[in-house]
Enzyme design. Structure first.
Site, mmCIF file in Angstrom:
data_model
loop_
_atom_site.group_PDB
_atom_site.id
_atom_site.type_symbol
_atom_site.label_atom_id
_atom_site.label_comp_id
_atom_site.label_asym_id
_atom_site.label_seq_id
_atom_site.Cartn_x
_atom_site.Cartn_y
_atom_site.Cartn_z
ATOM 1 N N HIS A 142 6.821 -27.031 3.416
ATOM 2 C CA HIS A 142 5.999 -28.069 2.784
ATOM 3 C C HIS A 142 4.913 -27.447 1.906
ATOM 4 C CE1 HIS A 142 7.849 -31.226 5.274
ATOM 5 N NE2 HIS A 142 7.928 -30.256 6.180
ATOM 6 N N GLU A 200 0.833 -1.199 0.000
ATOM 7 C CA GLU A 200 0.000 0.000 0.000
ATOM 8 C C GLU A 200 0.869 1.251 0.000
ATOM 9 O OE1 GLU A 200 -4.120 -0.234 1.825
ATOM 10 O OE2 GLU A 200 -3.176 1.196 3.184
ATOM 11 N N LYS A 215 -13.158 1.858 -3.222
ATOM 12 C CA LYS A 215 -14.224 2.180 -2.269
ATOM 13 C C LYS A 215 -15.340 2.963 -2.943
ATOM 14 C CE LYS A 215 -11.240 2.642 1.828
ATOM 15 N NZ LYS A 215 -10.764 3.613 2.834
#
EC number: 5.3.1.9
Length: 553
Positions: free
Chosen positions: A386, A355, A513
């Protein structure tokens, strides 16, 4: 701060020539050429954090040129500008002073000639008093019972930082049960309600504006859930507090204005855990441990501002990342903590890095023609071994990694921690040095034919030369975690200065937004939508055709 395009500097041109000369260099050979490489390429902070950057594709000349780049881009003066309260976030005309929140020296830090430390200290004092009331049981719910469960409702910086810290420092946790709700998906808060009692639950609503869609949707759902049992709205004041700057909307919600904790526009969301946003941390761990977190961060702040670039841990990490991202073309960076308590650390740094430095316009307003922010990801070891280590060792993508591990465990169970350390140290060695054809051939059992060897050897070879930093922390304590977070914050800032970008705005986030609010109003009707592109129209209209139907399969 000066706005300098890094690729136009003399140092950048020298680095490009240097890269052409050493791009094929092997980490193995660098160690053979320098028996003191660890000593020459490591640094220690406060006898608590050791940074070993010797397993990188760098030489002393590389570092010399990278430090020259930092100086040519005026990094020392940029650091001074941030710490002195200059408005370096120019797109929002704001100072950047999260460092003031942990200014344990209490020296004057001013914005527009006004010392902000009295306000900071007043909020800290209020937080301390509130924490003492909740933790001691003095604060009672509406039926007279003490608070046992606390729910932090926030998103982004109001969630990731506090959640990460409370998890990382669980060994210091008190008796209070801490929960975090961030996602606007109703499942997130509904699942929390199953384990909560309205009589003993306290909600922290963390939103600077008190208008953030996800946070306020969850806050109103929490309010409705609470009132189903409590009924009387006057009881909201005993079970909801706000961390905000919007006093009017806080009061309208039903929260007592005395239970609103302030923070300021010079605190960016992803750097806000040091502020009242960290109230959940202080409640979960006790205010004394929250103060130790601040002290560790402040100590790293002092290191960043007072230490020469050549020995400055955040600067070293930042420059190595720029070297890989821009010259080698290594686009991602993995954060791998070998500590289960630190399982949210990579997600937290992902937001901080991406960001902050995920920008394509420079500080002059021009389109950038070099690389800025890396893609940050990671998982705890040894689980990650793994999961994605196969690609790290033998994939076509080279991923520089930061390995973070404590020397001392909070849970010294048998030989668990020795095995954890062994895996961490061994992985960095394996990534750097690999496994050659000759080594593999020597390990074949007697009687294996040459044909059999040749058929399998290529698949077992690990070329190595995969770069890593190792960060050995004495123990994950509040002080050391504070220092570690601050280390990465300043790494990010250093990168932004050299890359000529603004690290403290996030206009890309704002775009999403705004558009979501527009789509929301369209989802509320039964009308066919045609005002978007065909893809978005199709998704909305299919949703409308399905929403009232239950799955019959």
């Amino acid at each position: 701060m000066k706005n300098i395009n890094p690729i136009n500097t003399n140092a950048w041109n020298s680095l490009q020539q240097h890269f052409n000369n050493i791009k094929e260099v092997k980490i193995r050979d660098l160690f053979l050429l320098d028996s003191q490489r660890f000593d020459n390429f490591s640094a220690i902070f406060d006898n608590q954090i050791l940074l070993d950057y010797s397993k990188n594709r760098i030489t002393t000349e590389t570092l010399y040129l990278l430090f020259a780049l930092a100086k040519e881009c005026d990094l020392p003066n940029a650091i001074a500008a941030m710490f002195s309260g200059q408005k370096i976030n120019r797109t929002e005309d704001r100072a950047v002073l999260h460092i003031a929140l942990r200014n344990r020296s209490n020296k004057i830090i001013a914005i527009d000639s006004q010392d902000i430390m009295p306000e900071v200290n007043a909020v800290l004092s209020k937080m301390r008093q509130f924490c003492n009331q909740i933790i001691s049981g003095q604060w009672k719910g509406y039926t007279g019972k003490p608070i046992t469960n606390i729910v932090n409702i926030g998103i982004g910086g109001s969630d990731l930082g506090p959640y990460m810290v409370t998890e990382a420092l669980r060994p210091y946790k008190n008796h209070l049960n801490m929960h975090f709700v961030s996602n606007v998906d109703g499942t997130h808060i509904t699942e929390k309600f199953k384990y909560l009692d309205p009589e003993t639950t306290l909600f922290l609503i963390a939103s600077k504006t008190f208008t953030t869609q996800e946070t306020m949707t969850n806050a109103h759902s929490a309010r409705n859930w609470f009132l189903k049992t409590a009924v009387n709205e006057q009881y909201i004041a005993q079970h909801f507090v706000a961390i905000s700057t919007n006093a009017n909307d806080v009061v309208k919600f039903g929260i007592n204005i005395n239970n609103m904790f302030q923070f300021w526009d010079w605190v960016g969301g992803r750097y806000s855990l040091w502020s009242a946003i960290g109230l959940s941390i202080a409640l979960s761990l006790g205010f004394e441990n929250f103060e130790l977190l601040l002290e560790g961060a402040h100590a790293m702040d002092c290191h960043f501002t007072e230490t020469q670039l050549e020995h400055n841990l955040p600067v070293i990490l930042a420059l190595i990342n720029i070297w890989y991202n821009n010259f080698f073309g290594f686009e991602t960076e993995a954060i791998i903590p070998y500590d289960q308590y630190m399982h949210r650390f990579a997600a937290y740094l992902q937001q901080c890095h991406m960001e902050s430095n995920g920008k394509s316009i420079d500080r002059n307003g021009n389109i950038i023609n070099y690389q800025t922010g890396s893609i940050i990801w990671g998982e705890p070891g040894t689980n990650s071994q793994h999961s994605f280590y196969q690609l790290l060792h033998q994939g076509t993508k080279i991923v520089p990694c930061d390995f973070i591990v404590p020397a001392i465990s909070h849970n010294p169970l048998g030989d668990h921690h020795l095995k954890l350390l062994a895996n961490c140290f061994a992985q960095t060695e394996a990534l750097a040095f690999g496994k050659s054809c000759q080594f593999i051939e020597e390990k074949f059992i007697m009687g294996t034919t040459s044909e059999q060897k040749l058929s399998i050897i290529p698949f077992k070879v690990c070329g190595g030369n995969r770069p890593t930093n190792s960060i050995l922390v004495k123990q994950i304590t509040p002080y050391n975690l504070g220092a570690l977070i601050s280390l990465y914050e300043h790494k990010i800032f250093t990168q932004s200065v050299i890359l000529n970008i603004y690290a403290f705005d996030q206009w890309g986030v704002e775009l999403g937004k705004t558009q979501a609010n527009s789509v929301l109003s369209e989802l509320a009707t039964d009308n066919i939508v045609t005002c978007h592109n065909s893809s978005t129209n199709g998704l909305i209209n299919y949703y409308k055709s399905w929403r009232y139907k239950t799955d019959d399969k």
